[in-house]
Design an enzyme around this catalytic site. Structure first.
Site, PDB file in Angstrom:
ATOM      1  CE1 TYR A  66       5.187  11.161   1.154  1.00 26.28           C
ATOM      2  CE2 TYR A  66       3.393   8.839   2.220  1.00 26.28           C
ATOM      3  CZ  TYR A  66       4.579   9.825   2.467  1.00 26.28           C
ATOM      4  OH  TYR A  66       5.090   9.635   3.526  1.00 26.28           O
ATOM      5  N   PRO A 222      17.789  -0.774  -0.570  1.00 22.83           N
ATOM      6  CG  PRO A 222      16.926  -2.070  -2.351  1.00 22.83           C
ATOM      7  CD  PRO A 222      17.673  -1.131  -2.203  1.00 22.83           C
ATOM      8  CG  LEU A 223      17.102  -2.721   5.321  1.00 19.84           C
ATOM      9  CD1 LEU A 223      17.046  -2.601   6.463  1.00 19.84           C
ATOM     10  CD2 LEU A 223      19.089  -1.761   6.102  1.00 19.84           C
TER      11      LEU A 223
HETATM   12  N1  LIG Z   1       8.459  10.652   8.018  1.00 22.83           N
HETATM   13  C1  LIG Z   1       8.354  11.062   6.834  1.00 22.83           C
HETATM   14  O1  LIG Z   1       9.084  11.520   6.075  1.00 22.83           O
HETATM   15  C2  LIG Z   1       9.038   9.414   6.209  1.00 22.83           C
HETATM   16  C3  LIG Z   1       9.816   9.277   4.584  1.00 22.83           C
HETATM   17  C4  LIG Z   1       9.431   8.109   4.424  1.00 22.83           C
HETATM   18  C5  LIG Z   1       9.039   7.557   3.821  1.00 22.83           C
HETATM   19  N2  LIG Z   1       7.820   7.613   4.869  1.00 22.83           N
HETATM   20  C6  LIG Z   1       6.501   6.376   5.363  1.00 22.83           C
HETATM   21  O2  LIG Z   1       6.700   5.322   5.455  1.00 22.83           O
HETATM   22  C7  LIG Z   1       6.642   3.835   4.414  1.00 22.83           C
HETATM   23  C8  LIG Z   1       7.682   3.116   4.372  1.00 22.83           C
HETATM   24  O3  LIG Z   1       9.028   3.727   3.881  1.00 22.83           O
HETATM   25  P1  LIG Z   1       9.233   3.042   1.825  1.00 22.83           P
HETATM   26  O4  LIG Z   1       8.737   2.805   1.633  1.00 22.83           O
HETATM   27  O5  LIG Z   1      10.174   4.682   1.350  1.00 22.83           O
HETATM   28  O6  LIG Z   1      10.580   2.595   2.610  1.00 22.83           O
HETATM   29  P2  LIG Z   1      10.401   0.694   2.633  1.00 22.83           P
HETATM   30  O7  LIG Z   1       9.338   0.155   3.468  1.00 22.83           O
HETATM   31  O8  LIG Z   1      12.054   0.447   3.901  1.00 22.83           O
HETATM   32  O9  LIG Z   1      10.864   0.237   1.166  1.00 22.83           O
HETATM   33  C9  LIG Z   1      10.169   0.283   0.230  1.00 22.83           C
HETATM   34  C10 LIG Z   1      11.072  -0.834  -1.154  1.00 22.83           C
HETATM   35  O10 LIG Z   1      11.588  -2.190  -0.837  1.00 22.83           O
HETATM   36  C11 LIG Z   1      10.780  -2.452  -2.388  1.00 22.83           C
HETATM   37  N3  LIG Z   1      10.432  -3.488  -1.520  1.00 22.83           N
HETATM   38  C12 LIG Z   1       9.624  -4.256  -0.317  1.00 22.83           C
HETATM   39  N4  LIG Z   1       8.735  -4.829  -0.197  1.00 22.83           N
HETATM   40  C13 LIG Z   1      10.108  -5.876  -0.715  1.00 22.83           C
HETATM   41  C14 LIG Z   1       9.521  -7.259  -0.551  1.00 22.83           C
HETATM   42  N5  LIG Z   1       9.005  -8.227  -1.221  1.00 22.83           N
HETATM   43  N6  LIG Z   1      10.906  -7.614  -1.785  1.00 22.83           N
HETATM   44  C15 LIG Z   1      11.446  -6.878  -2.696  1.00 22.83           C
HETATM   45  N7  LIG Z   1      11.434  -5.874  -3.155  1.00 22.83           N
HETATM   46  C16 LIG Z   1      10.343  -4.959  -1.522  1.00 22.83           C
HETATM   47  C17 LIG Z   1      10.083  -2.001  -2.319  1.00 22.83           C
HETATM   48  O11 LIG Z   1       9.773  -2.054  -4.000  1.00 22.83           O
HETATM   49  P3  LIG Z   1       8.381  -2.651  -4.599  1.00 22.83           P
HETATM   50  O12 LIG Z   1       7.525  -1.301  -4.555  1.00 22.83           O
HETATM   51  O13 LIG Z   1       8.775  -2.990  -6.007  1.00 22.83           O
HETATM   52  O14 LIG Z   1       7.385  -3.854  -3.910  1.00 22.83           O
HETATM   53  C18 LIG Z   1      10.176  -0.202  -2.160  1.00 22.83           C
HETATM   54  O15 LIG Z   1      11.460  -0.272  -3.142  1.00 22.83           O
HETATM   55  C19 LIG Z   1       6.320   4.754   3.010  1.00 22.83           C
HETATM   56  O16 LIG Z   1       5.644   3.870   2.320  1.00 22.83           O
HETATM   57  C20 LIG Z   1       5.793   6.618   3.663  1.00 22.83           C
HETATM   58  O17 LIG Z   1       4.364   6.029   3.880  1.00 22.83           O
HETATM   59  C21 LIG Z   1       7.892   8.624   6.450  1.00 22.83           C
END
Ligand SMILES: NC(=O)c1ccc[n+]([C@@H]2O[C@H](COP(=O)([O-])OP(=O)(O)OC[C@H]3O[C@@H](n4cnc5c(N)ncnc54)[C@H](OP(=O)(O)O)[C@@H]3O)[C@@H](O)[C@H]2O)c1
Length: 294
Positions: A66, A222-223
């Site tokens: 990252y 987003p979902l």
């Molecule tokens: N193992 C793998 O291959 C892999 C792949 C992807 C991710 N990951 C891990 O999974 C974690 C979670 O995934 P993710 O962060 O990509 O996706 P996520 O948690 O599904 O969604 C994050 C997105 O949602 C928005 N968001 C969060 N809370 C919100 C709220 N209350 N209102 C409006 N928007 C909101 C964030 O924007 P804002 O910043 O504006 O809040 C961001 O754009 C990552 O941080 C990472 O550690 C692992």
């Protein structure tokens, strides 16, 4: 410093000998656009990490890929020396190219180098949890993980890694890893709309292994669904709250790592995940992503 909240929604789970809050934090969104380079708001990123710990979160998910290096170095800057209760989980198996791609890096020397880089960037002598990230940016890919996972087992035996997991893995790769050494978690893409791992979640729950869904809120897309909006409207909460509450209610071995770069969203998500969904809500939400019966 604000007072830590006495109880985050979902309570705790045990990863090997480590107790973590089921409501955790995923740090990926703290890097720059498309998870490359530094954040636009460096101090804001540090504030999110500190707010997570102040809320009582004890499970932070990261990876050396990252940024690359960026989120690990932010975690160290914001939180080192780490509270004894805080556990940082990281991943190895992918690197970054100048275009922002995620090429695989799973040869033994690459795994060893990534573990060393994580130790250095996080300022640790032992990594609490390292998951072998498989597949590619499109998802899991079939194939043996034996060589790469075996290298992680050697690093565990050398005392550099406490616990092991796999990520972006097929059910066959999870089984292959478990035949080689104990794992404490599987981190795969899963949310209300992507339920390909339903059977795996249940199988791991039976065996006391955590399932850590990535993209719990849909990630970069987003979902969105009518059923999700209608349940959220009825409860007077955001769709994000419903999506997270659904995961917490899905199974006790599900650990949340929602990502955000905003302290306000972090707090909103921690509060929103406490929502109790009724049987009617669950039935309505169940229709969104359940695979048709074959
Ligand atoms: N193992 C793998 O291959 C892999 C792949 C992807 C991710 N990951 C891990 O999974 C974690 C979670 O995934 P993710 O962060 O990509 O996706 P996520 O948690 O599904 O969604 C994050 C997105 O949602 C928005 N968001 C969060 N809370 C919100 C709220 N209350 N209102 C409006 N928007 C909101 C964030 O924007 P804002 O910043 O504006 O809040 C961001 O754009 C990552 O941080 C990472 O550690 C692992």
């Amino acid at each position: 410093m604000s007072t830590p909240s006495p109880a985050l929604p979902g309570g705790t789970w045990t990863l090997g000998d480590l107790t973590v809050t089921r409501f955790g934090y995923g740090a990926m969104q703290l890097a720059g656009p498309w998870v490359m380079g530094p954040p636009a708001d460096h101090d804001g990123a540090l504030a999110v990490l500190r707010a997570a710990v102040e809320l009582g979160i004890t499970h932070v998910d990261t990876s050396g890929a990252y940024g690359p290096h960026v989120t690990n170095q932010l975690i160290r800057e914001a939180l080192h020396p780490y509270p004894d209760t805080l556990h940082v989980a990281t991943k190895v198996g992918a690197t970054r190219d100048p275009q922002g791609g995620w090429p695989t890096a799973r040869r033994p020397e690459e795994i060893r180098r990534q573990v060393q880089e994580n130790l250095t960037d996080l300022g640790l002598e032992v990594l609490d949890l390292v998951a072998l990230r498989l597949g590619d940016a499109e998802g899991p890919r079939a194939g043996s993980l034996a060589e790469a996972f075996g290298t992680l087992v050697e690093l565990q035996q050398q005392g550099l890694v406490r616990h092991l997991g796999v990520s972006n893995a097929t059910a066959e790769q999870v089984a292959e890893a478990r035949a080689i050494a104990p794992i404490v978690c599987v981190q795969n893409m899963y949310n209300l709309a992507h339920r390909q791992d339903d059977d795996l979640v249940d199988e791991l729950a039976t065996d006391g292994i955590a399932y850590v869904p990535f993209f719990p809120l849909g990630g970069f897309s987003p979902l969105q669904s009518d059923a999700l909006s209608s349940v959220a409207d009825r409860a007077g909460v955001t769709p994000m709250s419903v999506a997270l509450a659904w995961l917490l209610q899905r199974s006790p071995n599900v650990l949340l790592i929602p990502g955000t770069s905003s302290v306000a969203h972090l707090r909103e998500n921690a509060a929103g995940a406490a929502l109790r969904l009724s049987a009617d809500d669950l039935a309505e939400l169940d229709g969104i992503g359940r695979l048709p019966v074959r």
